[in-house]
Motif scaffolding. Structure first.
Motif, PDB file in Angstrom:
ATOM      1  N   LEU A 104       5.414   9.352  -5.006  1.00  0.00           N
ATOM      2  CA  LEU A 104       4.359   8.555  -4.388  1.00  0.00           C
ATOM      3  C   LEU A 104       3.383   9.444  -3.624  1.00  0.00           C
ATOM      4  O   LEU A 104       2.166   9.249  -3.704  1.00  0.00           O
ATOM      5  N   LEU A 105       3.900  10.444  -2.915  1.00  0.00           N
ATOM      6  CA  LEU A 105       3.026  11.362  -2.185  1.00  0.00           C
ATOM      7  C   LEU A 105       2.189  12.213  -3.135  1.00  0.00           C
ATOM      8  O   LEU A 105       1.017  12.488  -2.853  1.00  0.00           O
ATOM      9  N   ASN A 106       2.766  12.637  -4.261  1.00  0.00           N
ATOM     10  CA  ASN A 106       1.993  13.388  -5.250  1.00  0.00           C
ATOM     11  C   ASN A 106       0.846  12.553  -5.796  1.00  0.00           C
ATOM     12  O   ASN A 106      -0.286  13.027  -5.925  1.00  0.00           O
ATOM     13  N   TYR A 107       1.129  11.298  -6.118  1.00  0.00           N
ATOM     14  CA  TYR A 107       0.098  10.388  -6.614  1.00  0.00           C
ATOM     15  C   TYR A 107      -1.000  10.214  -5.570  1.00  0.00           C
ATOM     16  O   TYR A 107      -2.192  10.291  -5.876  1.00  0.00           O
ATOM     17  N   PHE A 108      -0.593   9.991  -4.323  1.00  0.00           N
ATOM     18  CA  PHE A 108      -1.552   9.725  -3.258  1.00  0.00           C
ATOM     19  C   PHE A 108      -2.406  10.949  -2.961  1.00  0.00           C
ATOM     20  O   PHE A 108      -3.588  10.812  -2.649  1.00  0.00           O
ATOM     21  N   SER A 109      -1.828  12.144  -3.066  1.00  0.00           N
ATOM     22  CA  SER A 109      -2.613  13.356  -2.800  1.00  0.00           C
ATOM     23  C   SER A 109      -3.688  13.556  -3.864  1.00  0.00           C
ATOM     24  O   SER A 109      -4.763  14.073  -3.567  1.00  0.00           O
ATOM     25  N   LYS A 110      -3.412  13.143  -5.085  1.00  0.00           N
ATOM     26  CA  LYS A 110      -4.414  13.261  -6.145  1.00  0.00           C
ATOM     27  C   LYS A 110      -5.465  12.160  -6.040  1.00  0.00           C
ATOM     28  O   LYS A 110      -6.633  12.373  -6.361  1.00  0.00           O
ATOM     29  N   LYS A 111      -5.064  10.991  -5.584  1.00  0.00           N
ATOM     30  CA  LYS A 111      -5.951   9.834  -5.535  1.00  0.00           C
ATOM     31  C   LYS A 111      -6.920   9.886  -4.355  1.00  0.00           C
ATOM     32  O   LYS A 111      -8.102   9.613  -4.511  1.00  0.00           O
ATOM     33  N   ASN A 112      -6.400  10.220  -3.160  1.00  0.00           N
ATOM     34  CA  ASN A 112      -7.222  10.162  -1.954  1.00  0.00           C
ATOM     35  C   ASN A 112      -6.759  11.257  -0.994  1.00  0.00           C
ATOM     36  O   ASN A 112      -5.855  11.050  -0.185  1.00  0.00           O
ATOM     37  N   SER A 164       0.837  -1.201   0.000  1.00  0.00           N
ATOM     38  CA  SER A 164       0.000   0.000   0.000  1.00  0.00           C
ATOM     39  C   SER A 164       0.871   1.250   0.000  1.00  0.00           C
ATOM     40  O   SER A 164       2.041   1.230   0.380  1.00  0.00           O
ATOM     41  N   VAL A 165       0.282   2.337  -0.428  1.00  0.00           N
ATOM     42  CA  VAL A 165       1.008   3.600  -0.519  1.00  0.00           C
ATOM     43  C   VAL A 165       1.509   4.021   0.855  1.00  0.00           C
ATOM     44  O   VAL A 165       2.657   4.458   1.006  1.00  0.00           O
ATOM     45  N   GLU A 166       0.679   3.883   1.872  1.00  0.00           N
ATOM     46  CA  GLU A 166       1.067   4.304   3.215  1.00  0.00           C
ATOM     47  C   GLU A 166       2.285   3.529   3.703  1.00  0.00           C
ATOM     48  O   GLU A 166       3.235   4.111   4.236  1.00  0.00           O
ATOM     49  N   SER A 167       2.288   2.228   3.499  1.00  0.00           N
ATOM     50  CA  SER A 167       3.405   1.401   3.945  1.00  0.00           C
ATOM     51  C   SER A 167       4.682   1.748   3.195  1.00  0.00           C
ATOM     52  O   SER A 167       5.763   1.792   3.780  1.00  0.00           O
ATOM     53  N   GLN A 168       4.559   2.000   1.902  1.00  0.00           N
ATOM     54  CA  GLN A 168       5.735   2.361   1.122  1.00  0.00           C
ATOM     55  C   GLN A 168       6.309   3.699   1.584  1.00  0.00           C
ATOM     56  O   GLN A 168       7.531   3.846   1.706  1.00  0.00           O
ATOM     57  N   VAL A 169       5.433   4.655   1.862  1.00  0.00           N
ATOM     58  CA  VAL A 169       5.904   5.962   2.320  1.00  0.00           C
ATOM     59  C   VAL A 169       6.591   5.828   3.680  1.00  0.00           C
ATOM     60  O   VAL A 169       7.645   6.430   3.909  1.00  0.00           O
ATOM     61  N   PHE A 170       6.026   5.034   4.593  1.00  0.00           N
ATOM     62  CA  PHE A 170       6.660   4.824   5.882  1.00  0.00           C
ATOM     63  C   PHE A 170       8.025   4.154   5.710  1.00  0.00           C
ATOM     64  O   PHE A 170       8.991   4.493   6.386  1.00  0.00           O
ATOM     65  N   GLY A 171       8.109   3.194   4.790  1.00  0.00           N
ATOM     66  CA  GLY A 171       9.390   2.532   4.530  1.00  0.00           C
ATOM     67  C   GLY A 171      10.430   3.494   3.982  1.00  0.00           C
ATOM     68  O   GLY A 171      11.589   3.496   4.420  1.00  0.00           O
TER      69      GLY A 171
END
Length: 86
Positions: free
Chosen positions: A61-69, A19-26
């Motif tokens: 990844l954060l840019n993608y996630f901000s647009k997605k959710n 998941s995006v959250e797990s990847q960002v934390f990693g």
């Protein structure tokens, strides 16, 4: 090398590791580890390059996630900010 006590991977044990959250934390954990390494070894250019690559991956990844959710993105940013000061 200095041991680091960063525990920003707490979510990774409970959720999907892809998941995006797990990847960002990693990525955040790796960034913190490399940053502390570079404080001791300022001329380590290969680690500097690796740090820049990880920073770019996390930013994309954060840019993608901000647009997605947007709501989950804001929650993730709050969690990362609270982890910085522990």
């Amino acid at each position: 090398m200095v041991k680091n006590a960063f525990s920003s991977q707490k979510k990774q044990t409970n959720t999907n590791k892809g998941s995006v959250e797990s990847q960002v934390f990693g990525f955040t954990t790796q960034i913190r580890r490399l940053s502390s390494h570079l404080e001791l070894h300022k001329k380590d250019s290969s680690s500097q390059r690796g740090l820049r690559k990880i920073l770019g991956k996390r930013q994309r990844l954060l840019n993608y996630f901000s647009k997605k959710n947007k709501e989950s993105y804001n929650q993730l940013i709050r969690e990362l900010a609270s982890q910085e000061f522990k």
